[in-house]
Design a protein around this motif. Structure first.
Motif, short mmCIF file in Angstrom:
data_model
loop_
_atom_site.label_atom_id
_atom_site.label_comp_id
_atom_site.label_asym_id
_atom_site.label_seq_id
_atom_site.Cartn_x
_atom_site.Cartn_y
_atom_site.Cartn_z
N UNK A 165 0.78 -1.48 -0.36
CA UNK A 165 0.14 -0.52 0.17
C UNK A 165 0.84 1.20 0.18
N UNK A 166 0.49 1.80 -0.80
CA UNK A 166 1.13 3.58 -1.06
C UNK A 166 0.57 4.34 0.16
N UNK A 167 1.83 5.07 1.05
CA UNK A 167 1.25 6.12 2.25
C UNK A 167 0.92 7.24 1.09
N UNK A 168 -0.54 8.14 2.50
CA UNK A 168 -0.07 9.21 1.93
C UNK A 168 0.71 10.53 1.73
N UNK A 169 1.78 9.99 2.62
CA UNK A 169 3.09 10.57 1.91
C UNK A 169 3.93 10.94 0.79
N UNK A 170 3.56 9.62 -0.26
CA UNK A 170 4.35 9.56 -0.77
C UNK A 170 3.43 10.18 -2.50
N UNK A 171 2.56 10.19 -2.27
CA UNK A 171 1.98 11.02 -3.55
C UNK A 171 1.62 12.90 -3.29
N UNK A 185 4.58 8.16 -8.57
CA UNK A 185 3.92 8.14 -6.98
C UNK A 185 5.60 7.58 -5.82
N UNK A 186 5.71 6.28 -5.54
CA UNK A 186 6.88 5.79 -5.10
C UNK A 186 7.76 5.12 -6.00
N UNK A 187 9.12 5.74 -5.38
CA UNK A 187 10.66 5.81 -6.09
C UNK A 187 10.18 6.72 -7.62
N UNK A 188 8.80 7.79 -7.39
CA UNK A 188 9.39 8.28 -8.80
C UNK A 188 8.51 7.80 -9.84
N UNK A 189 7.93 6.43 -9.90
CA UNK A 189 7.73 6.06 -11.20
C UNK A 189 6.41 7.40 -11.33
N UNK A 190 6.08 7.07 -12.95
CA UNK A 190 5.00 7.59 -13.43
C UNK A 190 3.56 7.22 -13.67
N UNK A 191 2.69 8.06 -12.46
CA UNK A 191 1.27 7.80 -12.55
C UNK A 191 0.52 7.06 -13.55
N UNK A 192 -0.01 6.21 -13.79
CA UNK A 192 -1.62 7.06 -15.43
C UNK A 192 -2.75 6.66 -15.29
N UNK A 193 -3.29 6.88 -15.76
CA UNK A 193 -5.47 6.78 -16.19
C UNK A 193 -5.61 5.66 -16.90
N UNK A 194 -6.23 4.59 -16.86
CA UNK A 194 -7.38 4.26 -17.71
C UNK A 194 -8.84 4.59 -18.09
N UNK A 195 -8.99 5.01 -19.89
CA UNK A 195 -9.61 4.88 -20.35
C UNK A 195 -11.55 4.90 -20.06
#
Length: 136
Positions: A29-35, A49-59
């Motif tokens: 689980x990702x903690x709010x401090x990582x967002x 997100x964590x470790x600077x990895x890109x986040x995505x959305x899905x249509x």
């Protein structure tokens, strides 16, 4: 006792591989401090997100609802939220179809992409015309 046929042996092997892939979907689980962080990439500023990895959305998702499950979630791991997570600054935890929790931003569920190997990678942007980097 009946011996397994080659076909059923392949079926068992395939099922085992799928099970391992799906087990990998249940990341920590990702903690709010990582967002709430963003980073400049070749396609502009994106949420990370964590470790600077890109986040995505899905249509194919609808606000507050993830429609990426099974093998989809193996390639696009949901950004997991703990059962105690609370929303803040546009980030909200949502409940996935399997009962687990996932972070969403402005109602859009957030995902990582297994094709990204380092921070600032945006290889998932535009995949199948339905995956997009999440923007702040």
């Amino acid at each position: 006792m009946q011996a397994l046929s080659v076909k059923s042996g392949r079926d068992v092997a395939f099922a085992s591989v799928v099970a391992l892939l799906l087990a990998g979907c249940a990341g920590p689980s990702v903690a709010p401090t990582q967002l709430g962080q963003s980073r400049e990439t070749r396609v502009g500023e994106v949420l990370v997100g964590p470790e600077g990895m890109t986040l995505y959305t899905y249509d194919e998702d609808t606000p507050g609802t993830s429609n990426c499950t099974g093998l989809c979630a193996a390639a696009w791991p949901p950004l997991h939220a703990s059962s105690e997570a609370e929303g803040f600054d546009g980030f909200t935890p949502i409940t996935r179809p399997d009962g687990s929790r996932q972070w969403a931003y402005d109602g859009e569920p957030l995902y990582l992409y297994v094709g990204d190997s380092k921070p600032a990678d945006v290889r998932g942007d535009g995949v199948d015309g339905v995956w997009h980097v999440a923007r702040p």
